[in-house]
Design an enzyme around this catalytic site. Structure first.
Site, PDB file in Angstrom:
ATOM      1  N   ARG A  82       0.844  -1.179   0.000  1.00  0.00           N
ATOM      2  CA  ARG A  82       0.000   0.000   0.000  1.00  0.00           C
ATOM      3  C   ARG A  82       0.886   1.236   0.000  1.00  0.00           C
ATOM      4  O   ARG A  82       1.834   1.330   0.765  1.00  0.00           O
ATOM      5  CB  ARG A  82      -0.897   0.031   1.229  1.00  0.00           C
ATOM      6  CG  ARG A  82      -1.726   1.295   1.247  1.00  0.00           C
ATOM      7  CD  ARG A  82      -2.825   1.274   2.260  1.00  0.00           C
ATOM      8  NE  ARG A  82      -3.494   2.566   2.271  1.00  0.00           N
ATOM      9  CZ  ARG A  82      -4.451   2.883   3.111  1.00  0.00           C
ATOM     10  NH1 ARG A  82      -4.847   2.007   4.005  1.00  0.00           N
ATOM     11  NH2 ARG A  82      -5.011   4.069   3.060  1.00  0.00           N
ATOM     12  N   ARG A  91      -6.693   0.849  -2.746  1.00  0.00           N
ATOM     13  CA  ARG A  91      -5.586   0.338  -1.939  1.00  0.00           C
ATOM     14  C   ARG A  91      -5.545  -1.183  -1.967  1.00  0.00           C
ATOM     15  O   ARG A  91      -6.590  -1.844  -2.067  1.00  0.00           O
ATOM     16  CB  ARG A  91      -5.637   0.876  -0.510  1.00  0.00           C
ATOM     17  CG  ARG A  91      -6.801   0.480   0.383  1.00  0.00           C
ATOM     18  CD  ARG A  91      -8.084   1.250   0.194  1.00  0.00           C
ATOM     19  NE  ARG A  91      -8.043   2.679   0.420  1.00  0.00           N
ATOM     20  CZ  ARG A  91      -8.230   3.249   1.616  1.00  0.00           C
ATOM     21  NH1 ARG A  91      -8.442   2.521   2.670  1.00  0.00           N
ATOM     22  NH2 ARG A  91      -8.236   4.538   1.734  1.00  0.00           N
ATOM     23  N   ASP A  94      -6.374  -2.215   3.435  1.00  0.00           N
ATOM     24  CA  ASP A  94      -6.669  -1.203   4.450  1.00  0.00           C
ATOM     25  C   ASP A  94      -6.974  -1.964   5.733  1.00  0.00           C
ATOM     26  O   ASP A  94      -7.807  -2.867   5.728  1.00  0.00           O
ATOM     27  CB  ASP A  94      -7.891  -0.376   4.011  1.00  0.00           C
ATOM     28  CG  ASP A  94      -8.264   0.699   5.018  1.00  0.00           C
ATOM     29  OD1 ASP A  94      -7.346   1.335   5.577  1.00  0.00           O
ATOM     30  OD2 ASP A  94      -9.478   0.905   5.241  1.00  0.00           O
ATOM     31  N   ASP A  96      -8.080  -1.351   9.603  1.00  0.00           N
ATOM     32  CA  ASP A  96      -8.587  -0.384  10.571  1.00  0.00           C
ATOM     33  C   ASP A  96      -8.890  -1.069  11.893  1.00  0.00           C
ATOM     34  O   ASP A  96      -9.391  -2.197  11.918  1.00  0.00           O
ATOM     35  CB  ASP A  96      -9.875   0.259  10.045  1.00  0.00           C
ATOM     36  CG  ASP A  96      -9.621   1.200   8.879  1.00  0.00           C
ATOM     37  OD1 ASP A  96      -8.495   1.722   8.767  1.00  0.00           O
ATOM     38  OD2 ASP A  96     -10.542   1.383   8.072  1.00  0.00           O
TER      39      ASP A  96
HETATM   40  P1  ADP Z   1      -9.434   5.135   5.992  1.00  0.00           P
HETATM   41  O1  ADP Z   1      -9.128   3.850   6.684  1.00  0.00           O
HETATM   42  O2  ADP Z   1     -10.383   6.022   6.772  1.00  0.00           O
HETATM   43  O3  ADP Z   1      -9.873   4.960   4.578  1.00  0.00           O
HETATM   44  P2  ADP Z   1      -6.554   5.523   6.042  1.00  0.00           P
HETATM   45  O4  ADP Z   1      -6.442   4.037   6.078  1.00  0.00           O
HETATM   46  O5  ADP Z   1      -5.767   6.255   4.995  1.00  0.00           O
HETATM   47  O6  ADP Z   1      -8.069   5.977   5.885  1.00  0.00           O
HETATM   48  O7  ADP Z   1      -6.183   6.024   7.473  1.00  0.00           O
HETATM   49  C1  ADP Z   1      -5.834   7.349   7.728  1.00  0.00           C
HETATM   50  C2  ADP Z   1      -5.380   7.487   9.174  1.00  0.00           C
HETATM   51  O8  ADP Z   1      -6.441   7.205  10.067  1.00  0.00           O
HETATM   52  C3  ADP Z   1      -4.292   6.529   9.628  1.00  0.00           C
HETATM   53  O9  ADP Z   1      -3.030   6.993   9.290  1.00  0.00           O
HETATM   54  C4  ADP Z   1      -4.483   6.493  11.157  1.00  0.00           C
HETATM   55  O10 ADP Z   1      -3.535   7.300  11.831  1.00  0.00           O
HETATM   56  C5  ADP Z   1      -5.850   7.115  11.346  1.00  0.00           C
HETATM   57  N1  ADP Z   1      -6.746   6.376  12.241  1.00  0.00           N
HETATM   58  C6  ADP Z   1      -7.489   6.937  13.211  1.00  0.00           C
HETATM   59  N2  ADP Z   1      -8.203   6.037  13.881  1.00  0.00           N
HETATM   60  C7  ADP Z   1      -7.917   4.830  13.306  1.00  0.00           C
HETATM   61  C8  ADP Z   1      -8.360   3.494  13.576  1.00  0.00           C
HETATM   62  N3  ADP Z   1      -9.243   3.220  14.553  1.00  0.00           N
HETATM   63  N4  ADP Z   1      -7.851   2.502  12.801  1.00  0.00           N
HETATM   64  C9  ADP Z   1      -6.959   2.784  11.813  1.00  0.00           C
HETATM   65  N5  ADP Z   1      -6.508   4.016  11.514  1.00  0.00           N
HETATM   66  C10 ADP Z   1      -6.977   5.035  12.254  1.00  0.00           C
HETATM   67 MG    MG Z   2      -7.407   2.734   7.284  1.00  0.00          MG
END
Ligand code: ADP
Ligand code: MG
Length: 146
Positions: A82, A91, A94, A96
């Site tokens: 990524r 991507r 991802d 989260d």
């Molecule tokens: P999204 O997952 O919303 O599409 P990204 O994967 O690009 O966006 O994540 C952007 C930022 O979100 C990460 O760099 C991270 O610091 C932040 N972030 C905030 N909360 C979380 C979470 N619970 N899990 C993962 N990333 C998070």
């Molecule tokens: Mg993310």
């Protein structure tokens, strides 16, 4: 040991393999899988025109703190190719953090529960599949906020 729920998504490359590889890599980062939801195909939510996603939710166990967990997830995202592109853009993977035990985190780089999970069917459908009780608690707490 914390029980955590992770959201996984991929819309580039071999999407199913990316999700499965990420779960295998998690084990080498001290995040041990307990249960994986069905992998579902979903339309992209926002961002530029892009292909459909495969999404899943994983229940896992870890000793990592929330912030260390985030660091490891970013390492795995990079390992799987990524690269930083447009916001909400395509991507390979991802990862989260949706939930971490019952704790709340609210810092600039990390928010738990994941603030956008409640309105995302691609999170809530697989989450409710593997954690039906948690799914309804999540909906209740969202309803309580509004
Ligand atoms: P999204 O997952 O919303 O599409 P990204 O994967 O690009 O966006 O994540 C952007 C930022 O979100 C990460 O760099 C991270 O610091 C932040 N972030 C905030 N909360 C979380 C979470 N619970 N899990 C993962 N990333 C998070
Ligand atoms: Mg993310």
């Amino acid at each position: 040991m914390a029980v955590i729920y992770l959201g996984l998504g991929s819309n580039q490359g071999h999407r199913e393999q990316n999700i499965k590889k990420a779960i295998a890599l998690l084990a080498s980062h001290n995040v041990n899988s307990l249960q994986r939801s069905t992998i579902i195909e979903t339309d992209p939510a926002g961002g530029p025109p892009q292909g459909k996603y495969l999404n899943a939710v994983l229940k896992a166990q870890t000793d990592l703190s929330p912030h260390n967990l985030l660091k490891h997830l970013k390492t795995i995202e990079n390992q799987l190719g990524r690269f930083k592109a447009v916001s909400n853009g395509p991507r390979t993977i991802d990862l989260d953090i949706l939930l971490y035990d019952r704790i709340f985190v609210n810092t600039p780089e990390l928010t738990i529960p994941h603030p956008r999970m409640w309105q995302r069917d691609f999170v809530m459908i697989p989450l409710k599949e593997i954690a039906p009780d948690l799914g309804s608690i999540a909906f209740e707490s969202k309803a309580g906020q509004s």
